[in-house]
Design an enzyme around this catalytic site. Structure first.
Site, PDB file in Angstrom:
ATOM      1  N   ILE A   1     -42.334 -47.019 -59.044  1.00  0.00           N
ATOM      2  CA  ILE A   1     -42.406 -45.644 -59.518  1.00  0.00           C
ATOM      3  C   ILE A   1     -40.960 -45.195 -59.698  1.00  0.00           C
ATOM      4  CG2 ILE A   1     -42.575 -44.742 -57.152  1.00  0.00           C
ATOM      5  CD1 ILE A   1     -44.247 -42.425 -58.267  1.00  0.00           C
ATOM      6  N   SER A   2     -40.631 -44.654 -60.849  1.00  0.00           N
ATOM      7  CA  SER A   2     -39.244 -44.346 -61.195  1.00  0.00           C
ATOM      8  C   SER A   2     -38.678 -43.214 -60.342  1.00  0.00           C
ATOM      9  CB  SER A   2     -39.144 -43.925 -62.669  1.00  0.00           C
ATOM     10  OG  SER A   2     -39.432 -45.008 -63.521  1.00  0.00           O
TER      11      SER A   2
END
EC number: 2.1.1.77
Length: 214
Positions: A62-63
């Site tokens: 997840i960025s």
């Protein structure tokens, strides 16, 4: 599900993003609505509102919230924009786009992430218009053209088959490169021409490399 503590941490994250130069209030308002901790494994819940990337299922990540905010800002979303998202992941970026009132079509190549993100997005009532499992390199031509396209994985070369699914005047946001990527925007000027801009270095998990790109 979304406690007072979570909401307080989220407000502090928004303040941090603003201090780092994110000025699109549509993006910041949307991110303040989305409970990021639900899109992480429980082991990382206490750190969900730090500006960090975390591993999720299927060897994906997840960025960083800053990356999500920056890519979302580059899209210049207006309510009702038809947006193709390539790489649903755990669904956090999807939720932000939906909270920005975009009409989101999203595709993910990892079936486990499709199943997880569907559950989470339904849980918080931020479901996209269309969500599917498949090869993101090919986009969703049956739903094209799109006002905006966002790619959330590193593409080793320019995926022109995706850009062909943009409307004239549409914007694509794509990180391009091998181990490290440069963030690019592509503004479709006409049937053949795109105006390209570069926005610095980022690091994403790679898109599949064994897929055909035109």
């Amino acid at each position: 599900m979304d406690s007072f503590k979570h909401r307080g941490n989220r407000r502090r994250l928004i303040d941090l993003l603003r201090s780092k130069g994110i000025s699109d209030e549509n993006v910041l308002t949307a991110m303040n609505k989305v409970p990021r901790h639900l899109f992480l494994t429980s082991a990382f819940e206490d750190h969900a509102y730090e500006d960090k990337a975390f591993p999720i299922a299927a060897d994906q990540t997840i960025s960083h919230p800053y990356t999500v905010a920056f890519q979302s800002s580059l899209l210049d979303i207006s309510p009702g924009d038809k947006v193709l998202e390539v790489g649903t992941g755990s669904g956090y970026q999807t939720a932000v786009l939906v909270a920005m009132q975009a009409d989101v079509y999203t595709i993910e190549r990892q079936k486990s992430l499709v199943d997880f993100s569907r559950r989470m997005l339904r849980k918080i009532n931020l479901e996209p218009r269309y969500q599917t499992y498949g090869d993101g390199y090919k986009g969703l031509p049956s739903f094209a053209p799109f006002d905006k396209i966002i790619v959330t994985a590193g593409s080793p070369i320019l995926p022109s088959i995706l850009l062909q699914q943009l409307k004239i005047g549409g914007i694509g946001v794509v990180p391009i490169g091998e181990t490290n990527q440069k963030m690019f925007t592509f503004l479709r000027v006409d049937e053949r021409r795109y105006e390209q801009m570069e926005f610095g270095d980022y690091q994403f998990v790679p898109m599949l490399e064994d897929k055909d790109i035109l």
